[in-house]
Design a protein around this motif. Structure first.
Motif, PDB file in Angstrom:
ATOM      1  N   LYS A  35       0.823  -1.208   0.000  1.00 58.85           N
ATOM      2  CA  LYS A  35       0.000   0.000   0.000  1.00 58.85           C
ATOM      3  C   LYS A  35       0.860   1.263   0.000  1.00 58.85           C
ATOM      4  O   LYS A  35       0.612   2.193  -0.764  1.00 58.85           O
ATOM      5  CB  LYS A  35      -0.883   0.046   1.263  1.00 58.85           C
ATOM      6  CG  LYS A  35      -1.904  -1.049   1.336  1.00 58.85           C
ATOM      7  CD  LYS A  35      -2.516  -1.060   2.725  1.00 58.85           C
ATOM      8  CE  LYS A  35      -1.433  -1.133   3.758  1.00 58.85           C
ATOM      9  NZ  LYS A  35      -1.653  -1.736   4.994  1.00 58.85           N
ATOM     10  N   MET A  51       1.040   4.279  -2.734  1.00 63.15           N
ATOM     11  CA  MET A  51       0.750   5.669  -2.390  1.00 63.15           C
ATOM     12  C   MET A  51       1.882   6.585  -2.805  1.00 63.15           C
ATOM     13  O   MET A  51       1.676   7.683  -3.301  1.00 63.15           O
ATOM     14  CB  MET A  51       0.557   5.808  -0.871  1.00 63.15           C
ATOM     15  CG  MET A  51      -0.723   5.259  -0.349  1.00 63.15           C
ATOM     16  SD  MET A  51      -2.136   5.818  -1.285  1.00 63.15           S
ATOM     17  CE  MET A  51      -2.353   4.477  -2.398  1.00 63.15           C
ATOM     18  N   ILE A  56      -3.042  16.156  -7.000  1.00 62.34           N
ATOM     19  CA  ILE A  56      -3.014  15.029  -6.068  1.00 62.34           C
ATOM     20  C   ILE A  56      -2.419  15.521  -4.762  1.00 62.34           C
ATOM     21  O   ILE A  56      -1.309  16.057  -4.759  1.00 62.34           O
ATOM     22  CB  ILE A  56      -2.159  13.874  -6.617  1.00 62.34           C
ATOM     23  CG1 ILE A  56      -2.758  13.345  -7.914  1.00 62.34           C
ATOM     24  CG2 ILE A  56      -2.030  12.764  -5.586  1.00 62.34           C
ATOM     25  CD1 ILE A  56      -1.867  12.362  -8.629  1.00 62.34           C
ATOM     26  N   MET A 100      -1.437  14.515  -0.740  1.00 57.22           N
ATOM     27  CA  MET A 100      -1.259  13.364   0.146  1.00 57.22           C
ATOM     28  C   MET A 100      -1.092  13.837   1.574  1.00 57.22           C
ATOM     29  O   MET A 100      -0.365  14.787   1.842  1.00 57.22           O
ATOM     30  CB  MET A 100      -0.032  12.570  -0.280  1.00 57.22           C
ATOM     31  CG  MET A 100       0.259  11.417   0.649  1.00 57.22           C
ATOM     32  SD  MET A 100       1.120  10.081  -0.166  1.00 57.22           S
ATOM     33  CE  MET A 100       1.225   8.913   1.178  1.00 57.22           C
ATOM     34  N   ILE A 159      -5.094  11.671  -0.827  1.00 60.28           N
ATOM     35  CA  ILE A 159      -4.673  10.384  -0.267  1.00 60.28           C
ATOM     36  C   ILE A 159      -4.467  10.557   1.225  1.00 60.28           C
ATOM     37  O   ILE A 159      -3.774  11.481   1.658  1.00 60.28           O
ATOM     38  CB  ILE A 159      -3.337   9.926  -0.897  1.00 60.28           C
ATOM     39  CG1 ILE A 159      -3.462   9.893  -2.415  1.00 60.28           C
ATOM     40  CG2 ILE A 159      -2.935   8.569  -0.359  1.00 60.28           C
ATOM     41  CD1 ILE A 159      -2.115   9.821  -3.097  1.00 60.28           C
ATOM     42  N   ASP A 189      -3.198   8.549   4.603  1.00 57.28           N
ATOM     43  CA  ASP A 189      -2.528   7.337   5.086  1.00 57.28           C
ATOM     44  C   ASP A 189      -2.803   7.177   6.579  1.00 57.28           C
ATOM     45  O   ASP A 189      -2.238   7.889   7.395  1.00 57.28           O
ATOM     46  CB  ASP A 189      -1.029   7.450   4.805  1.00 57.28           C
ATOM     47  CG  ASP A 189      -0.307   6.148   5.074  1.00 57.28           C
ATOM     48  OD1 ASP A 189      -0.960   5.172   5.464  1.00 57.28           O
ATOM     49  OD2 ASP A 189       0.929   6.112   4.875  1.00 57.28           O
ATOM     50  N   VAL A 214      -8.526   8.525  -1.450  1.00 59.26           N
ATOM     51  CA  VAL A 214      -7.922   7.210  -1.221  1.00 59.26           C
ATOM     52  C   VAL A 214      -7.585   7.141   0.257  1.00 59.26           C
ATOM     53  O   VAL A 214      -6.871   8.006   0.776  1.00 59.26           O
ATOM     54  CB  VAL A 214      -6.650   7.024  -2.065  1.00 59.26           C
ATOM     55  CG1 VAL A 214      -6.078   5.635  -1.842  1.00 59.26           C
ATOM     56  CG2 VAL A 214      -6.960   7.243  -3.533  1.00 59.26           C
ATOM     57  N   TYR A 215      -8.119   6.127   0.926  1.00 57.48           N
ATOM     58  CA  TYR A 215      -8.061   6.101   2.376  1.00 57.48           C
ATOM     59  C   TYR A 215      -7.417   4.789   2.824  1.00 57.48           C
ATOM     60  O   TYR A 215      -7.988   3.715   2.639  1.00 57.48           O
ATOM     61  CB  TYR A 215      -9.496   6.217   2.899  1.00 57.48           C
ATOM     62  CG  TYR A 215      -9.633   6.394   4.376  1.00 57.48           C
ATOM     63  CD1 TYR A 215      -9.790   7.660   4.916  1.00 57.48           C
ATOM     64  CD2 TYR A 215      -9.623   5.308   5.236  1.00 57.48           C
ATOM     65  CE1 TYR A 215      -9.923   7.832   6.276  1.00 57.48           C
ATOM     66  CE2 TYR A 215      -9.749   5.479   6.605  1.00 57.48           C
ATOM     67  CZ  TYR A 215      -9.907   6.736   7.116  1.00 57.48           C
ATOM     68  OH  TYR A 215     -10.039   6.910   8.471  1.00 57.48           O
TER      69      TYR A 215
END
Lengths: 515, 345
Positions: free
Chosen positions: A64, A68, A102, A104, A185, A187, A216-217
């Motif tokens: 993962k 990422m 994007i 994060m 994203i 994390d 995105v989790y």
């Protein structure tokens, strides 16, 4: 007229409605990423729809994080394609990914603690006044507007170092939103915050979802998956397994998908007649880290420790070894209560501790192999009048490194020049020289190649055979299940169960590790 | 399963490793190079031999001795990953306090009238004790309050200088007994050199062959790994800083015995010369690497440079400029060497 520099300064997407409709805001197609000796991602795909929360599930090491980092432009895939809003993109740097829309939010938050909330959000994009200096009033105004939109109540002028972890996360989210990102994203955002804060976070996530952002989790927590995620994808050992809407599955289905691998690796497990209890731990507690951990280990037994990273496994080991002495609880060795305040105390009691992080807490990188190997044993042995008995030590260090098959030209090679597997063998050698009765191994085979792994496994078996009580912490499920006589499972600082070898399987362990 | 057997370590050679020359060899070559440089320039510019003058060489090594003794202590501090900025001031403080116990009864200006004509080892012990006490305070502050060594020793640098001035109200102390003066002039004036070489030899052995030395390197190489290996970092660091202070005290005794007077302003910038000697000698400021032999050669390089520039009648201002540049070059070389190492892994 708009000049070129202004065009660059304003994010080019988001505000302008897209002419071309697209089904997925972010697509990863057949991505592959190799690191020396490991394939971290093999033919992995991921599709995220706009306006959904897409959860990524998988054990430690499923790939993962690598995925990422590829999406965030930190790593570059060796093969495969990234499509953003339906178009293939190349994300050369984290900055390029950010500019492409994007954002994060890392698990370790990356804010500048000594600066204010507003300064953190608008760094590199500060509004300027007529003199080209930062316009603080406008920056405050922009921050307030942003916070209103997100329903965040924070003072834009507060210094980040004064905020709680949850509030810092809010700042990160606001910063991500301020880029008008289409993909966000996250994390493991809930790993360090309270339940009430989680509720607020989820509210904000739902708001972002309504605005059409694809989220995105990454999480290890099943209940969150069902609460917040619309869809989820499962990864295992660098492979993509499946994607499903979260309404269609049960918790058990997901666990099956996560652990469904066949244990093909053969472990040299030997049935050893167990001796007496050597180490008995009762209600061991380190305030704020782990609570009421109790277990026994017998001579010849291999006691596995399973659980997610951060569940407190390594902290228990550090406390047993006196690195961070316990707040309460008792430790008995051979039936006698002992006090372990320093690592030297632990060594004197016949304990040894191979730490989790070779580079950070294991190796003395500037020193040679022999100096690395001898450091734990020269407290009491091999020393006369303060002088180290070089000749004798050189002999035993050479013997142990030959026994462990350390590949090196000679004992005076700098340990920095060895491969990870060989460094690990030298560190194991360091502890074997002390003739331990209790051996604690924290991730003994992390990041080393298959051959060295097998050698270390057979060594552990042999030590158990010789009556050493072994505690083995590992994030690799096959290793824990294959090697251990019993498995202690930890979750968020608590021991959630101790499984016998017969009952220990992947589903049972995952069940206890992710409640 | 792997098939090779490891009957000898050479059977499993991972990579052919060149037999590397010790780092000291390259530093020694730099020393010879600099000496040769002055020799050649000497003939051209001054019309004299630089190395041919024995008394000049003696002056160089005598001057190096005091800094060298300090540098040995500072070297082990740097190997632990620390730094000691207080040595110069500790020299002054130890010198002022000890000097008042070294006076001859016939001297007109006596500080402690009841304590004159004491045997030579009394002021020596006092000087060592004052130095060690300063080192203890440094080590205690660093390990108990967790403040960085830079700050702890910076504070000591200022305070020790203050104590040196306060102790005699700023007046210099002279009139030492014959026996005490021998520390700086005995053995045909070679006493400082002998003391320096003995100190260097002792600590070379300590650092290489004793548990104490091994632990010192371990702490500098990786303090967390050292703690897990059972090393008591706090008590060890206090000892290391005490030794550094003790050696500064010893350097002070040698210095005042040689020049026969103690002043509160003495030892200025000695800490920087000592650090420079260590750094030029290849001791890494990030800790864990370096040897006493390197520091000794580093101190000699500094001494030769100083003497050489004076010999060439280069202005003192230029000397300082060049000295600063050399220190920076030495650190750049050290960084470069470490980057190369870390890239390999």
């Amino acid at each position: 007229m708009v000049n070129a520099s202004q065009v660059e300064a304003v994010p080019s997407k988001g505000a302008i409605p897209q002419a071309k409709p697209y089904e997925y805001v972010l697509e990863i197609v057949n991505a592959r990423k190799e690191f020396p000796g490991v394939v971290a991602l093999d033919n992995v795909s991921l599709r995220v729809r706009p306006g959904t929360v897409h959860a990524l599930m998988g054990e430690n090491g499923a790939g993962k994080s690598t995925l990422m980092k590829i999406i965030a432009g930190i790593y570059h895939p060796d093969a495969g394609e990234i499509r953003l809003r339906g178009e293939a993109v190349h994300l050369a740097t984290p900055l390029a990914a950010q500019e492409a829309g994007i954002a994060m939010i890392h698990q370790e938050l990356l804010l500048m603690n000594s600066m204010t909330v507003a300064e953190n959000i608008w760094i590199r994009r500060e509004p300027r006044n007529a003199f080209g200096l930062v316009n603080h009033a406008q920056m405050r105004q922009m921050t307030t507007e942003l916070f209103d939109r997100l329903n965040i109540t924070l003072d834009p002028d507060a210094e980040v170092s004064e905020l709680s972890v949850a509030n810092r996360q809010m700042v990160e989210i606001a910063k991500a939103v301020s880029f008008n990102s289409d993909v966000l994203i996250m994390d493991e955002p809930t790993s360090a915050i309270t339940e009430k804060e989680v509720a607020h976070l989820f509210e904000i996530i739902r708001g972002l979802r309504e605005q059409g952002i694809g989220i995105v989790y990454i999480t290890h927590k099943m209940n969150e998956l069902f609460e917040i995620a619309d869809e989820f994808s499962v990864f295992r050992d660098g492979h993509y397994i499946a994607t499903h809407p979260s309404a269609d599955v049960t918790r058990d289905d997901i666990i099956q998908m996560m652990v469904g691998r066949e244990i093909t690796q053969m472990f040299p497990k030997e049935e050893v007649k167990l001796g007496d209890v050597v180490l008995s731990v009762k209600n061991l507690t380190l305030d704020g880290v782990f609570q009421d951990v109790s277990f026994d280990v017998r001579a010849g037994e291999i006691l596995g420790f399973a659980g997610l990273v951060g569940s407190g496994r390594s902290n228990v080991a550090e406390t047993l070894f006196g690195v961070t002495p316990a707040s309460s609880g008792s430790i008995e060795i051979n039936g006698k209560t002992v006090s372990i305040k320093t690592s030297h105390d632990a060594i004197k009691l016949g304990m040894a501790f191979l730490t989790e992080d070779r580079k950070e807490t294991g190796c003395f990188l500037p020193l040679d192999i022999q100096e690395n190997a001898q450091m734990a044993v020269i407290h009491d042995d091999f020393v006369k009048y303060g002088f180290v008995q070089e000749a004798k030590l050189e002999k035993v260090c050479l013997e142990i490194s030959q026994k462990l098959r350390v590949k090196t030209p000679n004992m005076h090679e700098c340990i920095e020049n060895l491969s990870g597997g060989n460094q690990q063998k030298v560190l194991i050698g360091r502890w074997l020289l002390t003739n331990p009765k209790i051996l604690i191994l924290d991730e003994p085979t992390r990041g080393i190649d298959v051959g060295a792994k097998a050698e270390i496994h057979s060594l552990i078996t042999q030590l158990a055979h010789n009556g050493v009580a072994v505690i083995m912490i590992s994030s690799e499920m096959p290793e824990v299940l294959g090697m251990s006589d019993r498995v202690v499972v930890m979750h968020e600082g608590h021991c959630t169960g101790i499984l016998d070898r017969a009952d220990a399987n992947q589903v049972a362990v995952m069940d206890l590790a992710s409640q | 399963m792997t098939t090779h057997t490891a009957t000898t370590p050479n059977a499993t050679l991972e990579a052919p490793s060149k037999r590397r020359l010790p780092q000291e060899v390259s530093i020694l070559l730099v020393l010879f190079g600099i000496a040769a440089f002055f020799e050649v320039l000497g003939w051209f510019l001054v019309g004299q031999s630089f190395l041919g003058n024995i008394s000049r060489l003696q002056i160089i090594i005598l001057q190096v001795s005091v800094i060298g003794i300090i540098a040995v202590g500072v070297t082990q501090v740097i190997i632990t990953g620390g730094i000691d900025l207080s040595s110069g001031s500790v020299v002054a403080m130890s010198a002022m306090v000890a000097a008042t116990f070294a006076q001859d009864a016939n001297w007109p200006k006596i500080i402690h009238p009841a304590l004159v004509d004491l045997p030579w080892f009394i002021p020596l012990m006092v000087g060592l004790a004052v130095g060690a006490a300063a080192g203890f305070v440094n080590g205690w502050l660093i390990t108990k309050t967790k403040i960085p060594p830079f700050i702890a020793t910076l504070g000591m640098m200022v305070s020790a200088r203050g104590i040196a001035r306060w102790y005699t109200d700023g007046s210099p102390v002279s009139g030492f007994t014959e026996s005490f003066a021998m520390l700086g002039n005995g053995m045909g004036r070679w006493a400082p050199v002998v003391i320096f070489l003995v100190v260097a030899a002792v600590f070379h052995i300590v650092m290489r062959y004793t548990r104490f030395g091994k632990f010192t390197y371990a702490i500098g190489a990786n303090p967390q790994a050292a703690r897990v290996s059972g090393i008591n970092i706090e008590s060890h660091l206090i000892k290391v800083y005490m030794i550094a202070g003790l050696l500064a005290g010893l350097a002070a005794m040698v210095a005042i015995a040689r020049i026969k007077t103690a002043q509160a302003g003495m030892g200025m910038m000695y800490e920087l010369d000592a650090i420079a000697a260590a750094v030029i000698g290849g001791v890494s400021l990030t800790g864990g690497r370096g040897r006493i032999t390197g520091t000794v050669i580093g101190a000699l390089i500094l001494g030769v440079m100083l003497s050489g520039f004076t010999f060439l009648r280069v202005d003192a201002y230029y000397q300082d400029i060049i000295k600063g540049a050399i220190i920076i070059v030495a650190v750049v070389v050290d960084m470069h060497r470490q980057n190369k190492r870390s890239k390999k892994t």
